[in-house]
Design a protein around this motif. Structure first.
Motif, PDB file in Angstrom:
ATOM      1  N   SER A 146       0.823  -1.209   0.000  1.00  0.00           N
ATOM      2  CA  SER A 146       0.000   0.000   0.000  1.00  0.00           C
ATOM      3  C   SER A 146       0.859   1.262   0.000  1.00  0.00           C
ATOM      4  O   SER A 146       1.499   1.591   1.000  1.00  0.00           O
ATOM      5  CB  SER A 146      -0.919   0.007   1.223  1.00  0.00           C
ATOM      6  N   LYS A 147       0.835   1.974  -1.118  1.00  0.00           N
ATOM      7  CA  LYS A 147       1.589   3.230  -1.214  1.00  0.00           C
ATOM      8  C   LYS A 147       1.040   4.275  -0.238  1.00  0.00           C
ATOM      9  O   LYS A 147       1.798   5.060   0.312  1.00  0.00           O
ATOM     10  CB  LYS A 147       1.542   3.773  -2.638  1.00  0.00           C
ATOM     11  N   ASP A 148      -0.269   4.259  -0.027  1.00  0.00           N
ATOM     12  CA  ASP A 148      -0.884   5.244   0.875  1.00  0.00           C
ATOM     13  C   ASP A 148      -0.423   5.062   2.313  1.00  0.00           C
ATOM     14  O   ASP A 148      -0.075   6.033   2.988  1.00  0.00           O
ATOM     15  CB  ASP A 148      -2.416   5.154   0.808  1.00  0.00           C
ATOM     16  N   ARG A 149      -0.402   3.827   2.786  1.00  0.00           N
ATOM     17  CA  ARG A 149       0.040   3.582   4.160  1.00  0.00           C
ATOM     18  C   ARG A 149       1.526   3.860   4.328  1.00  0.00           C
ATOM     19  O   ARG A 149       1.963   4.376   5.352  1.00  0.00           O
ATOM     20  CB  ARG A 149      -0.300   2.161   4.595  1.00  0.00           C
ATOM     21  N   LEU A 150       2.319   3.525   3.308  1.00  0.00           N
ATOM     22  CA  LEU A 150       3.750   3.821   3.373  1.00  0.00           C
ATOM     23  C   LEU A 150       3.996   5.322   3.391  1.00  0.00           C
ATOM     24  O   LEU A 150       4.889   5.804   4.094  1.00  0.00           O
ATOM     25  CB  LEU A 150       4.488   3.177   2.193  1.00  0.00           C
ATOM     26  N   LYS A 151       3.189   6.054   2.641  1.00  0.00           N
ATOM     27  CA  LYS A 151       3.320   7.521   2.628  1.00  0.00           C
ATOM     28  C   LYS A 151       3.037   8.087   4.015  1.00  0.00           C
ATOM     29  O   LYS A 151       3.760   8.952   4.501  1.00  0.00           O
ATOM     30  CB  LYS A 151       2.374   8.127   1.602  1.00  0.00           C
ATOM     31  N   LYS A 152       1.983   7.575   4.664  1.00  0.00           N
ATOM     32  CA  LYS A 152       1.636   8.022   6.015  1.00  0.00           C
ATOM     33  C   LYS A 152       2.789   7.761   6.984  1.00  0.00           C
ATOM     34  O   LYS A 152       3.166   8.625   7.777  1.00  0.00           O
ATOM     35  CB  LYS A 152       0.375   7.310   6.498  1.00  0.00           C
ATOM     36  N   ILE A 153       3.366   6.573   6.908  1.00  0.00           N
ATOM     37  CA  ILE A 153       4.471   6.220   7.799  1.00  0.00           C
ATOM     38  C   ILE A 153       5.680   7.112   7.541  1.00  0.00           C
ATOM     39  O   ILE A 153       6.293   7.635   8.466  1.00  0.00           O
ATOM     40  CB  ILE A 153       4.843   4.729   7.648  1.00  0.00           C
ATOM     41  N   SER A 154       6.029   7.311   6.275  1.00  0.00           N
ATOM     42  CA  SER A 154       7.225   8.097   5.970  1.00  0.00           C
ATOM     43  C   SER A 154       7.055   9.573   6.329  1.00  0.00           C
ATOM     44  O   SER A 154       8.036  10.252   6.625  1.00  0.00           O
ATOM     45  CB  SER A 154       7.615   7.951   4.494  1.00  0.00           C
ATOM     46  N   GLU A 155       5.826  10.060   6.330  1.00  0.00           N
ATOM     47  CA  GLU A 155       5.569  11.455   6.704  1.00  0.00           C
ATOM     48  C   GLU A 155       5.670  11.672   8.216  1.00  0.00           C
ATOM     49  O   GLU A 155       5.995  12.767   8.658  1.00  0.00           O
ATOM     50  CB  GLU A 155       4.186  11.893   6.225  1.00  0.00           C
ATOM     51  N   HIS A 156       5.377  10.637   9.005  1.00  0.00           N
ATOM     52  CA  HIS A 156       5.323  10.790  10.456  1.00  0.00           C
ATOM     53  C   HIS A 156       6.486  10.163  11.221  1.00  0.00           C
ATOM     54  O   HIS A 156       6.732  10.530  12.360  1.00  0.00           O
ATOM     55  CB  HIS A 156       4.008  10.209  10.990  1.00  0.00           C
ATOM     56  N   LEU A 157       7.176   9.213  10.597  1.00  0.00           N
ATOM     57  CA  LEU A 157       8.246   8.510  11.297  1.00  0.00           C
ATOM     58  C   LEU A 157       9.564   8.613  10.536  1.00  0.00           C
ATOM     59  O   LEU A 157       9.575   8.806   9.330  1.00  0.00           O
ATOM     60  CB  LEU A 157       7.884   7.023  11.460  1.00  0.00           C
ATOM     61  N   ASP A 158      10.650   8.431  11.260  1.00  0.00           N
ATOM     62  CA  ASP A 158      11.982   8.450  10.663  1.00  0.00           C
ATOM     63  C   ASP A 158      12.366   7.027  10.250  1.00  0.00           C
ATOM     64  O   ASP A 158      13.178   6.363  10.898  1.00  0.00           O
ATOM     65  CB  ASP A 158      12.996   9.019  11.662  1.00  0.00           C
ATOM     66  N   VAL A 159      11.721   6.543   9.170  1.00  0.00           N
ATOM     67  CA  VAL A 159      11.963   5.190   8.670  1.00  0.00           C
ATOM     68  C   VAL A 159      12.051   5.237   7.145  1.00  0.00           C
ATOM     69  O   VAL A 159      11.573   6.167   6.510  1.00  0.00           O
ATOM     70  CB  VAL A 159      10.845   4.204   9.082  1.00  0.00           C
ATOM     71  N   LYS A 160      12.659   4.208   6.577  1.00  0.00           N
ATOM     72  CA  LYS A 160      12.670   4.030   5.128  1.00  0.00           C
ATOM     73  C   LYS A 160      11.452   3.194   4.758  1.00  0.00           C
ATOM     74  O   LYS A 160      10.954   2.417   5.582  1.00  0.00           O
ATOM     75  CB  LYS A 160      13.935   3.300   4.686  1.00  0.00           C
ATOM     76  N   THR A 161      10.997   3.324   3.520  1.00  0.00           N
ATOM     77  CA  THR A 161       9.878   2.511   3.061  1.00  0.00           C
ATOM     78  C   THR A 161      10.217   1.879   1.713  1.00  0.00           C
ATOM     79  O   THR A 161      10.960   2.457   0.920  1.00  0.00           O
ATOM     80  CB  THR A 161       8.585   3.334   2.921  1.00  0.00           C
ATOM     81  N   VAL A 162       9.660   0.699   1.497  1.00  0.00           N
ATOM     82  CA  VAL A 162       9.805  -0.001   0.222  1.00  0.00           C
ATOM     83  C   VAL A 162       8.427  -0.502  -0.179  1.00  0.00           C
ATOM     84  O   VAL A 162       7.774  -1.222   0.579  1.00  0.00           O
ATOM     85  CB  VAL A 162      10.786  -1.194   0.338  1.00  0.00           C
ATOM     86  N   ASN A 163       7.994  -0.104  -1.362  1.00  0.00           N
ATOM     87  CA  ASN A 163       6.701  -0.546  -1.877  1.00  0.00           C
ATOM     88  C   ASN A 163       6.885  -1.846  -2.650  1.00  0.00           C
ATOM     89  O   ASN A 163       7.713  -1.920  -3.546  1.00  0.00           O
ATOM     90  CB  ASN A 163       6.104   0.542  -2.769  1.00  0.00           C
TER      91      ASN A 163
END
Length: 94
Positions: A32-49
């Protein structure tokens, strides 16, 4: 410690938040790109779709250098496959 979290739902978000605040290097994997976007906006983490149970996706997330893999997707089968691939292919210790 380098950590991969498969799943970006409520549980994945909560674990990512806690571990990143404790100084872990966290990468979150989800389809889910939407959930990853939410996480990356609020937390200091990397994301992989991508599909977390695919070796290629885990490789993109850095499984080769990973110390811990946590699988908390909505599918028990996916969680088991993620952990088995992490252990068998990438020798992730935890």
């Amino acid at each position: 410690m380098k950590t991969i979290i498969c799943g970006s739902g409520d549980v994945g978000y909560s674990i990512s938040d806690k571990l990143s605040k404790e100084g872990f290097e966290v990468t979150v994997v989800d389809e889910s790109k939407d959930r990853l976007k939410k996480i990356s906006e609020h937390l200091d983490v990397k994301t992989v779709n991508g599909v977390p149970s695919l070796p290629s996706t885990l490789s993109k997330a850095g499984a080769q250098e990973c110390d811990i893999l946590i699988a908390v997707t909505k599918s028990d089968e996916t969680n088991m496959i993620c952990c088995q691939i992490g252990h068998s292919l990438f020798q992730i210790p935890k």
